[in-house]
Design a protein around this motif. Sequence first.
Motif, short mmCIF file in Angstrom:
data_model
loop_
_atom_site.label_atom_id
_atom_site.label_comp_id
_atom_site.label_asym_id
_atom_site.label_seq_id
_atom_site.Cartn_x
_atom_site.Cartn_y
_atom_site.Cartn_z
N UNK A 7 -4.78 -17.15 10.32
CA UNK A 7 -3.57 -17.68 9.69
C UNK A 7 -2.41 -16.74 9.93
N UNK A 8 -1.21 -17.26 9.77
CA UNK A 8 0.00 -16.47 10.02
C UNK A 8 0.31 -15.55 8.84
N UNK A 9 -0.57 -14.64 8.59
CA UNK A 9 -0.30 -13.67 7.54
C UNK A 9 -0.58 -12.29 8.10
N UNK A 10 0.15 -11.32 7.63
CA UNK A 10 -0.06 -9.96 8.09
C UNK A 10 -0.98 -9.28 7.10
N UNK A 11 -2.18 -9.02 7.57
CA UNK A 11 -3.18 -8.43 6.70
C UNK A 11 -2.98 -6.92 6.63
N UNK A 12 -3.00 -6.36 5.44
CA UNK A 12 -2.87 -4.93 5.27
C UNK A 12 -1.43 -4.45 5.16
N UNK A 13 -0.47 -5.29 5.44
CA UNK A 13 0.93 -4.86 5.40
C UNK A 13 1.46 -4.84 3.97
N UNK A 14 0.81 -5.54 3.05
CA UNK A 14 1.30 -5.60 1.68
C UNK A 14 1.04 -4.30 0.92
N UNK A 63 5.55 3.23 0.84
CA UNK A 63 6.91 3.40 1.34
C UNK A 63 7.08 4.74 2.06
N UNK A 64 6.16 5.66 1.83
CA UNK A 64 6.24 6.98 2.46
C UNK A 64 5.52 7.05 3.80
N UNK A 65 4.81 5.98 4.18
CA UNK A 65 4.00 6.03 5.40
C UNK A 65 4.87 6.24 6.65
N UNK A 66 5.96 5.53 6.77
CA UNK A 66 6.83 5.67 7.95
C UNK A 66 7.49 7.03 8.04
N UNK A 67 8.18 7.48 6.99
CA UNK A 67 8.80 8.81 7.07
C UNK A 67 7.79 9.94 7.24
N UNK A 68 6.62 9.81 6.61
CA UNK A 68 5.60 10.84 6.75
C UNK A 68 5.09 10.90 8.20
N UNK A 69 4.85 9.76 8.80
CA UNK A 69 4.40 9.72 10.19
C UNK A 69 5.46 10.27 11.13
#
Length: 184
Positions: A98-105, A109-115
Motif C-alpha cells: 500500500x502507499x504508506x511509508x512504513x517506519x517514517x511515523x 526529530x533529532x535523527x537528521x541533525x544527529x546523522x
Amino acid sequence: MQILACQPGAVPSLFSAEGVVGIIFLLTVALVVTGALIAVSAKRLVRAVAGLAVCFTGLAGVYYFLLSPFLAMMQMLIYVGAVSILIAFGIMMATPEEQQTMGMKNRSALAGPLACSVGALLFAALTMIAVKTQWQVVTRQGAGDIKAMGMALLTKYAFVFELISVILLLAIIGALVLAQRGRN
C-alpha cells in the motif's frame, strides 16, 4: 597506460592534459557523490537502487584513476552488473504494498541533525588525517598482465576472491527474500 605527472609547484593549465584529467576525475567524484545522495534520499526503492548503481559506476571511474583498471572492471561487473541489477529485479518481482511509508511515523526529530553532525565529524577527522599523513609514492610492481593477476587471485588473494563470491551469494539470497516477502 600513460602516467601524467605535474611538476611540483606548477599549476596545470585547464587546456593541458593534466587539467583535462583533473576535470574528468572531479566529474567521476561528483558522480559518486550524486549517486550516493540519490541512493539515500530517494523515496522510492527503485530510484534508490538506480542511485546506488550510479554511485558504483562513479567508483569504478575512481578506481581507474587510481591506475587499477582490473579493479574498475570488477566493480562494474560485480556491483553494477550483478548486485545492483539483482536488487532491482528483486524489488520489481515483489508485489507493491500500500502507499504508506512504513517506519517514517516513529522517526525522531533529532535523527537528521544527529546523522549530519556525525557525518561532518567523520569527514573532518578523515580530512585531518589525510592532510597530516606523509604520503609516499609506491613504485608499481609488475606489468599488470592478466596471467600474473589470475595467478595472484587464485594463490595469494584466494580469500578475497572467495569473499567476493560470498557477497554475491548474499545479494542473491537477499533478492529472493525480498521477492518472496512481496508475494505473501
